[in-house]
Design a protein around this motif. Sequence first.
Motif, short mmCIF file in Angstrom:
data_model
loop_
_atom_site.label_atom_id
_atom_site.label_comp_id
_atom_site.label_asym_id
_atom_site.label_seq_id
_atom_site.Cartn_x
_atom_site.Cartn_y
_atom_site.Cartn_z
N ASP A 271 39.86 23.61 42.30
CA ASP A 271 40.06 23.66 43.74
C ASP A 271 41.46 23.17 44.14
OD1 ASP A 271 37.57 24.70 44.16
OD2 ASP A 271 36.66 22.83 44.84
N ALA A 272 41.91 22.09 43.50
CA ALA A 272 43.23 21.54 43.84
C ALA A 272 44.33 22.52 43.47
CB ALA A 272 43.45 20.21 43.13
N GLU A 273 44.21 23.14 42.30
CA GLU A 273 45.20 24.14 41.89
C GLU A 273 45.18 25.33 42.84
OE1 GLU A 273 44.89 23.18 37.08
OE2 GLU A 273 43.69 24.78 37.98
N LEU A 274 43.99 25.71 43.25
CA LEU A 274 43.85 26.85 44.15
C LEU A 274 44.52 26.57 45.50
CD1 LEU A 274 42.62 29.66 44.60
CD2 LEU A 274 40.55 28.52 45.40
N ASP A 275 44.32 25.38 46.03
CA ASP A 275 44.95 25.03 47.32
C ASP A 275 46.47 25.21 47.24
OD1 ASP A 275 42.57 24.40 48.57
OD2 ASP A 275 42.69 22.27 48.08
N HIS A 276 47.04 24.75 46.13
CA HIS A 276 48.49 24.85 45.95
C HIS A 276 48.94 26.31 45.90
CE1 HIS A 276 52.52 23.97 44.45
NE2 HIS A 276 52.29 24.79 43.44
N ARG A 277 48.23 27.14 45.16
CA ARG A 277 48.64 28.53 45.00
C ARG A 277 48.41 29.36 46.26
NH1 ARG A 277 52.45 28.79 41.69
NH2 ARG A 277 52.03 30.91 40.95
N LEU A 278 47.39 29.02 47.04
CA LEU A 278 47.19 29.73 48.30
C LEU A 278 48.32 29.42 49.28
CD1 LEU A 278 43.33 29.33 48.82
CD2 LEU A 278 44.56 31.40 48.14
N ALA A 279 48.78 28.19 49.28
CA ALA A 279 49.92 27.83 50.12
C ALA A 279 51.17 28.58 49.67
CB ALA A 279 50.15 26.32 50.08
N TYR A 280 51.35 28.70 48.38
CA TYR A 280 52.46 29.46 47.80
C TYR A 280 52.38 30.93 48.23
CZ TYR A 280 54.41 32.04 43.68
OH TYR A 280 55.04 32.91 42.82
N ALA A 281 51.18 31.50 48.20
CA ALA A 281 51.01 32.90 48.59
C ALA A 281 51.40 33.12 50.05
CB ALA A 281 49.57 33.33 48.36
N ARG A 282 50.97 32.22 50.90
CA ARG A 282 51.30 32.36 52.33
C ARG A 282 52.80 32.18 52.57
NH1 ARG A 282 49.90 35.37 55.11
NH2 ARG A 282 50.46 34.24 57.01
N GLU A 283 53.44 31.30 51.80
CA GLU A 283 54.88 31.09 51.96
C GLU A 283 55.65 32.37 51.65
OE1 GLU A 283 57.97 27.45 51.01
OE2 GLU A 283 56.44 27.92 49.52
N ILE A 284 55.15 33.14 50.68
CA ILE A 284 55.79 34.40 50.31
C ILE A 284 55.52 35.48 51.36
CG2 ILE A 284 55.75 36.26 48.58
CD1 ILE A 284 55.14 34.07 46.49
N GLY A 285 54.40 35.35 52.06
CA GLY A 285 54.04 36.34 53.07
C GLY A 285 52.85 37.21 52.69
N MET A 286 52.15 36.84 51.63
CA MET A 286 50.99 37.63 51.19
C MET A 286 49.86 37.53 52.21
SD MET A 286 50.59 36.64 47.19
CE MET A 286 52.02 36.30 46.16
N THR A 287 49.13 38.62 52.33
CA THR A 287 47.89 38.61 53.10
C THR A 287 46.67 38.73 52.19
OG1 THR A 287 48.07 41.01 53.43
CG2 THR A 287 48.96 39.59 55.15
N THR A 288 46.90 39.07 50.91
CA THR A 288 45.82 39.19 49.93
C THR A 288 46.23 38.55 48.62
OG1 THR A 288 45.03 41.27 50.88
CG2 THR A 288 44.35 40.80 48.64
N VAL A 289 45.30 37.84 48.00
CA VAL A 289 45.49 37.33 46.65
C VAL A 289 44.38 37.92 45.80
CG1 VAL A 289 45.38 35.30 45.16
CG2 VAL A 289 46.61 35.18 47.34
N ALA A 290 44.76 38.60 44.72
CA ALA A 290 43.80 39.26 43.84
C ALA A 290 43.67 38.51 42.53
CB ALA A 290 44.21 40.70 43.57
N ALA A 291 42.43 38.33 42.09
CA ALA A 291 42.17 37.75 40.77
C ALA A 291 42.39 38.84 39.73
CB ALA A 291 40.74 37.23 40.69
#
Length: 309
Positions: A102-122
Amino acid sequence: MLSRRGLLAMAGAAPLVWSLSEGGSASAAVAPPADLGVQLWMVRQSMAQDFPGTLKALADLGVRKVELAGAPDLSGAELRAAFDAAGLACVSGHLPILQMTDAELDHRLAYAREIGMTTVAAPMPGFAGLLEVAPADRFAALLAHPLTADDWRWNADRLNQIGDKARSAGVAIAYHNHNVEFADVGGQTAMDLLLERVDPAQAHFQFDVGNAVLGGADPFDLLARHPGRFRSAHLKDWRAPLQPTTRLASPASAAFGQGVIDWARWRRASAEAGIAISFIERENMPVGEEVAAAGQALQYFTTLQGNRA
């Protein structure tokens, strides 16, 4: 089979527009389809040599949207600046979210939004015990672990669990298939298990057409049986003859229009199914042909669109 060498100019070429007239006249030119982007994994070797130059070369081909994978290890802000400078929008990204705490995921979701992503795919599955392995060793541990039906249920449940977390971060969650999802796991394929168990309100699916065909699936049947579950797609093709398999495999890729998939039929079916964006992804390309392969794909689908008009 025609060589891809020399099909298109590389970086520095003027933005490409292709004629649909038989003689190649510029009088009937059209732009590449607006719903097509490029998965950056297919140009990862080029990016390793010249990241901004590769982004510019894609933009010069008419690309406007990209999906992240294989880019240099930069901060979200640095990547966003590079995409902005090239005139590209990174709207989606492949991040190993099913191999994160969960902690790693929180960090990567913030990273995705900083780039401008609207979708993150596994881009690949995980399993419960994997989260106890050191991050650097997780991919090797996944390859060494034969996935069972219970493991696939865990993946579906994990996607359901992280859906709310991702939505709070401003991104949607998707699952991207390879070919292993079409293996039988107790009387049904792992893909069918995922589609049955994942809550559509929590996650959707990214349809990799080439991987589905490699796994022995009928992509048109799968799309028809699960309306509304697929919102994006990956487009890749293979050289004939193709031997379907659900084991890890890396067959020879084909230029679009020279492989085993009926792309005219797929484009019609995917439009009717509501797939909003499709990312081109040629596999196993020499570094000097990666960008040209993206150009060949855009040219092919542009002509296909024009012929349908």
